[in-house]
Scaffold this motif. Structure first.
Motif, PDB file in Angstrom:
ATOM      1  N   PRO A 172     -80.226 -29.456  63.703  1.00  0.00           N
ATOM      2  CA  PRO A 172     -80.225 -30.795  64.316  1.00  0.00           C
ATOM      3  C   PRO A 172     -78.830 -31.284  64.701  1.00  0.00           C
ATOM      4  O   PRO A 172     -78.684 -32.055  65.636  1.00  0.00           O
ATOM      5  CB  PRO A 172     -80.823 -31.693  63.222  1.00  0.00           C
ATOM      6  CG  PRO A 172     -81.554 -30.781  62.322  1.00  0.00           C
ATOM      7  CD  PRO A 172     -80.817 -29.482  62.353  1.00  0.00           C
ATOM      8  N   GLU A 173     -77.810 -30.789  63.999  1.00  0.00           N
ATOM      9  CA  GLU A 173     -76.446 -31.219  64.305  1.00  0.00           C
ATOM     10  C   GLU A 173     -75.961 -30.615  65.633  1.00  0.00           C
ATOM     11  O   GLU A 173     -75.328 -31.305  66.433  1.00  0.00           O
ATOM     12  CB  GLU A 173     -75.516 -30.787  63.155  1.00  0.00           C
ATOM     13  CG  GLU A 173     -74.108 -31.362  63.288  1.00  0.00           C
ATOM     14  CD  GLU A 173     -73.154 -30.863  62.213  1.00  0.00           C
ATOM     15  OE1 GLU A 173     -73.616 -30.265  61.229  1.00  0.00           O
ATOM     16  OE2 GLU A 173     -71.942 -31.080  62.369  1.00  0.00           O
ATOM     17  N   LYS A 249     -80.776 -38.190  67.635  1.00  0.00           N
ATOM     18  CA  LYS A 249     -81.509 -39.435  67.418  1.00  0.00           C
ATOM     19  C   LYS A 249     -80.667 -40.522  66.766  1.00  0.00           C
ATOM     20  O   LYS A 249     -81.104 -41.647  66.649  1.00  0.00           O
ATOM     21  CB  LYS A 249     -82.800 -39.187  66.646  1.00  0.00           C
ATOM     22  CG  LYS A 249     -82.639 -38.474  65.331  1.00  0.00           C
ATOM     23  CD  LYS A 249     -84.000 -38.277  64.699  1.00  0.00           C
ATOM     24  CE  LYS A 249     -83.875 -37.470  63.423  1.00  0.00           C
ATOM     25  NZ  LYS A 249     -85.162 -37.308  62.774  1.00  0.00           N
ATOM     26  N   VAL A 250     -79.464 -40.175  66.265  1.00  0.00           N
ATOM     27  CA  VAL A 250     -78.578 -41.241  65.744  1.00  0.00           C
ATOM     28  C   VAL A 250     -77.262 -41.246  66.485  1.00  0.00           C
ATOM     29  O   VAL A 250     -76.856 -40.277  67.035  1.00  0.00           O
ATOM     30  CB  VAL A 250     -78.302 -41.088  64.236  1.00  0.00           C
ATOM     31  CG1 VAL A 250     -79.459 -41.616  63.443  1.00  0.00           C
ATOM     32  CG2 VAL A 250     -77.991 -39.673  63.837  1.00  0.00           C
TER      33      VAL A 250
END
Lengths: 250, 216
Positions: A172-173, A249-250
């Protein structure tokens, strides 16, 4: 975001496109010669004619398949090179001259050479792969180097399982950067593929249509094909940008 | 007892510890004080197994849990997901409830205040099933009121779990408020050790640190 800012963000690109079309219309009007610069309406008419022909779609999908194949191969190679360079400094040192050479390869000269060595369907795939590879490598390598080492240390201390670390932390990173790189690479891929097809005279391709239009001096067809290629590139890039934003998403 | 025996640690040409020995009692909070560069974080890293050294460190120290100077919460995971990462079967709701963050399970670290993020890092360390918790300046850069509240929280969590806590700091007040035992390091050596923290401890610590040229 303020309301005016929102409106401007939406309106400014449309205004820019409007200005370009207006300049084109003015220039076509001044030239008054469809063999030099066709009008906007003549080009649109030609574009619609193209969209109705089976030959166009056959050429477009052949080019698209070549693009996808070239891109996947290039992405896989770039990922492998980036991964080994990230993991091992000696691998990075060993690969750096190869990447530097590929980066400076004169595209047109390579296409011409390749047309001697391989057939005209394969030559554009290889040249596109070679040209896109360094850009993809740079993006993927910098994404891998950007992996937070402190978070890695935290995972080590807390004994986070390798599978969790990979799927919940690392992927995800790096995913947003990997997707963005894919979008930019694919967009560049399409442009290069058409150019390489023109030079290799690949049958049943967008490049072939462009070349034929040039031979018959069909400027409006040429512009319609170029605009279509630009539109496809933009769509691809926008889709990947959207996906990249979704992934971050962030 | 955690026994650190004849430990030597070098970074290139720089020797941080040369034949260093120290015993740390288990089941209590020990504060390690010292000026910047005294080797406090290196000591924690050696105990945690994050850096190599020569010598021996023994005792009930594996696995070790840690509160890092920066919280090191995974930014794209929610608070609950961050906690589950270190203990998948943890009762996240009650863990968060114990630090007053019951409502924040679905929040991302970015949306938390400094104090909230610190509490998440603290509860993560206590949630991880380890006999020892290592804290690297756990209250650094926090305001006084928050420091006071978190000191109480650390003491409460340690008391409930009965685990060994080693916290490093250069703040005398923080050490006195938090710890049961205090050790002062200077140049890779123990220059002060107090086994019972009393009202006098702060005064004596100040004297020791001033004597040893600490300007903190």
């Amino acid at each position: 975001m303020k309301k005016t800012e929102k409106v401007l963000n939406f309106a400014l690109p449309i205004i820019t496109v409007g200005i370009i079309i207006a300049l084109w219309a003015a220039a076509a009007n001044a030239a008054d010669n469809e063999y030099v610069l066709p009008t906007v309406s003549a080009t649109l008419k030609k574009a619609f004619e193209l969209f109705k022909s089976a030959k166009f779609y056959s050429a477009f999908f052949s080019t698209l398949i070549r693009c996808v194949v070239a891109f996947l191969l290039s992405y896989a190679l770039a990922f492998a090179a980036a991964y080994f360079s990230y993991k091992n400094k000696y691998a990075e040192r060993a690969l750096s001259p190869f990447i530097a050479i590929v980066r400076t390869l004169p595209t047109i000269a390579v296409v011409l050479l390749l047309t001697v060595w391989v057939n005209s369907k394969v030559a554009p795939v290889i040249v596109t792969m070679l040209v896109v590879f360094p850009t993809l490598f740079d993006n993927l390598y910098s994404a891998l180097c950007g992996i937070d080492k402190e978070i890695g240390e935290m995972c080590k201390v807390f004994g986070v399982k390798k599978k969790d670390r990979l799927f919940k932390v690392v992927i995800p990173e790096i995913a947003p950067e990997f997707i963005r790189a894919a979008g930019a690479g694919l967009s560049l891929n399409i442009k290069l593929m058409v150019a390489a097809e023109v030079l290799s005279q690949t049958a049943n391709s967008m490049g072939y249509l462009l070349n034929t239009a040039k031979i018959y001096f069909e400027i409006s067809t040429m512009i319609a094909l170029v605009l279509f290629t630009v539109a496809v590139g933009l769509i691809v890039e926008s889709v990947f940008k959207f996906l990249s934003k979704k992934a971050a998403k962030v | 007892m955690i026994n650190i025996k004849n430990v030597t640690k070098k970074y290139g040409d720089k020797t941080v510890y040369d034949n260093f020995s120290l015993d740390i009692e288990e089941g209590v909070i020990t504060a390690v004080l010292g000026e910047s560069g005294a080797g406090k974080t290196t000591l924690l890293n050696m105990i945690a197994g994050l850096t190599d050294y020569s010598g021996e460190i023994s005792g009930n120290i594996r696995p070790a849990s840690m509160v890092f100077q920066q919280n090191r919460l995974v930014p794209h995971l929610t608070v609950a997901e961050n906690l589950k990462l270190v203990k998948s079967d943890a009762d996240i709701a009650s863990a968060l409830n114990s630090v007053g963050l019951a409502e924040y399970g679905c929040a991302y670290p970015k949306s938390l205040s400094a104090g909230m993020a610190r509490r998440v890092a603290l509860i993560r360390a206590f949630l991880y099933p380890s006999p020892i918790i290592l804290m690297d300046e756990p209250l650094i850069n926090l305001d006084l009121a928050l420091k006071y509240r978190l000191t109480g929280l650390i003491k409460k969590l340690q008391k409930e779990s009965g685990r060994t806590v080693i916290t490093v700091t250069h703040d005398i007040g923080e050490a006195v408020m938090t710890a049961d035992r205090i050790v002062v390091l200077k140049g890779g050596k123990v220059v002060f050790k107090e086994d019972a923290v009393t009202e006098e401890t702060a005064k004596r610590l100040t004297e020791v640190l001033l004597q040893n040229g600490d300007d903190k």
